[in-house]
Design an enzyme around this catalytic site. Structure first.
Site, PDB file in Angstrom:
ATOM      1  N   TYR A  75       0.863  -1.179   0.000  1.00 20.08           N
ATOM      2  CA  TYR A  75       0.000   0.000   0.000  1.00 20.08           C
ATOM      3  C   TYR A  75       0.897   1.226   0.000  1.00 20.08           C
ATOM      4  CZ  TYR A  75      -3.847   3.136   1.134  1.00 20.08           C
ATOM      5  OH  TYR A  75      -4.797   4.136   1.081  1.00 20.08           O
TER       6      TYR A  75
ATOM      7  N   TYR B  23     -10.930  -3.286   7.059  1.00 20.44           N
ATOM      8  CA  TYR B  23     -10.497  -1.911   7.292  1.00 20.44           C
ATOM      9  C   TYR B  23     -10.258  -1.636   8.779  1.00 20.44           C
ATOM     10  CZ  TYR B  23     -11.578  -0.465   2.493  1.00 20.44           C
ATOM     11  OH  TYR B  23     -11.591  -0.312   1.128  1.00 20.44           O
TER      12      TYR B  23
END
Length: 497
Positions: free
Chosen positions: A360, A456
């Site tokens: 990421y 998340y």
């Protein structure tokens, strides 16, 4: 010709006398036998000209033998000289004398600057010098004293400032200007006629080709919509460090003491140690179907430890088994539209359990800058893509990764309450506790073209209550164990959006 005739002639052998210096006399002068019909003029004559010099070339030279019995001695010249005979009427000579006197008075206060030629005894050299004097530039005494505006302008700065000023705007009445229809401008080229969506699609393809590793593609039919959504997004291959973020100095980094480019898992100094023993925690193992392929071990997947990989200070090289994330992505990815959850990501390749997928990426900013960006996203009802790097520390000096405008393809991974991927913290700079990698690994085997998801909010099970907040962001994963929300409140506070 008699002596009383107005036309008289003089022979100038030396050419050094000045007409103004000659004495005026009315007595007739002696003249040469060869030129007995000429007499000397009693009026000062004009200096010889070049034309007179040319006339003398045809006259015979005067010698002492040609004087006969006259008591006039002609001097013998050591070098040949040219004779000048001038015929000037009396009235015309007086007018020329007055003109010369006026010119002399006019040039009285001026000087002539000239560079003389080398002097010789030849009469022609004297004529050259006089022509140079006559053609010299006239410079007044004001110019020599520095008071001339030509050479010493006093308004140079004003003129320079005038050239640099903007012109005064003119008031124009548009109603008084007639509308003129002329020839049309150039026609648009075939490239300019393309719709904006097509140009954005071409730009998107160039962006995708800039990503390192295997191909990242777009599902058929979704390219136009993705091009519009990512018009202000750039794909990157490394972190972009912003203001206030700096990596640790190299002198504070450490590496293992492995030799001969071989890293021993039982002795590698980069690995972390168990809390209850001195055993090293080995994160990777060889895959069952391919011994050359490394994946996360099932034992390590149950942990929440950081992965410490070898770095450039280690004795091993890039082929080391403990450099999985550094070698990059090994699978293809495809971005597609999921419907109600926006764009997602999947892979056309089968994925092994524990296989590394991708990192990421984004802009690394400070905690203070992240709070400002989160406030803007909350007020504008837009998404935020913030990840806090708080694995080793949780103070106000932590860094935050923002994937809003810069990032990798993993920016499009959606949330799921039953995810098939997970983010692990991976360190290549063992002395830096605030800057490390966020790496996605698969939790189980994933068939081809299956959407990749992760949680998340991985700390959901540690929350005190599992009741959904009416003001929280709703979860749309559709799993049986769906929590109904992403966070307990509307703002995620720099976790992931």
């Amino acid at each position: 010709m008699s002596l009383t005739e107005p036309s008289e002639m003089v022979i100038d052998l030396t050419q050094d006398s000045d007409p103004e210096d000659q004495p005026r006399t009315n007595k007739p002068s002696f003249f040469f036998p060869s030129l007995a019909h000429h007499t000397v003029s009693s009026i000062p004559l004009k200096r010889k000209s070049d034309r007179d010099s040319e006339t003398l070339n045809s006259l015979p030279a005067v010698t002492p033998q040609a004087t006969n019995n006259h008591n006039y001695i002609v001097p013998r010249l050591e070098t040949p000289r040219k004779e000048v005979i001038s015929y000037q009427p009396l009235k015309q000579q007086q007018q020329q004398q007055q003109q010369q006197q006026q010119q002399h008075e006019h040039k009285k206060d001026k000087f002539r600057l000239f560079t003389p030629s080398p002097a010789t005894e030849d009469i022609s050299t004297v004529s050259v010098l006089r022509r140079e004097i006559d053609s010299a530039e006239l410079i007044s005494d004001l110019e020599l004293t520095g008071l001339s505006e030509k050479y010493y302008p006093t308004d140079a700065h004003e003129k320079r400032a005038t050239k640099g000023t903007y012109p005064v705007a003119k008031r124009v009445r548009r109603a008084d200007i007639p509308l003129r229809i002329g020839r049309p401008g150039p026609f648009l080229t075939e490239k300019d006629r393309r719709p904006v969506s097509q140009q954005l699609c071409e730009t998107l393809q160039r962006k995708l080709k800039s990503i390192n590793g295997p191909t990242v593609s777009v599902a058929p039919g979704d390219e136009k919509q993705l091009a519009l959504d990512t018009s202000d997004f750039e794909f990157i291959n490394e972190y972009k460090l912003r203001k206030g973020v700096s990596p640790i100095d190299r002198e504070f980094m450490a590496g293992c003491n492995c030799i001969n480019n071989f890293c021993d898992p039982a002795r590698c100094g980069c690995l972390s140690v168990e809390e209850t023993s001195d055993d090293l925690i080995i994160p990777y193992k060889r895959a069952k179907d391919d011994a050359c392929f490394l994946v996360l071990s099932p034992d390590f997947m149950a942990r929440t430890s950081m992965i410490y990989e070898c770095n450039s200070l280690c004795g091993c090289d890039e082929r080391c088994w403990n450099r999985v994330v550094q070698r990059g992505r090994t699978i293809r990815l495809e971005i597609f539209h999921t419907g109600n959850r926006g764009f997602g990501i999947r892979s056309p390749n089968p994925i092994r359990a524990g296989q590394f997928i991708d990192r990421y990426l984004g802009e690394v900013i400070t905690r203070q800058a992240a709070d400002i960006r989160e406030e803007i996203a909350h007020n504008t009802k837009s998404h935020s893509y913030l990840f806090s790097l708080d694995f080793l520390t949780n103070d106000d000096d932590i860094y935050v990764v923002d994937g809003q405008n810069f990032g990798a393809a993993t920016r499009f991974i959606n949330h799921s309450c039953n995810p098939n991927c997970r983010i692990y913290a991976v360190s290549r700079t063992h002395g830096d506790q605030r800057l490390y990698d966020l790496a996605f690994f698969s939790l189980r085997e994933i068939p081809p073209n299956t959407e990749l998801t992760f949680d998340y909010n991985q700390n959901w099970q540690k929350e005190k209550t599992n009741e959904a907040d009416p003001s929280a962001v709703k979860c749309l994963c559709g799993e049986e164990n769906c929590r109904g929300q992403l966070w307990p409140n509307e703002r995620k506070k720099a976790t992931k959006g």
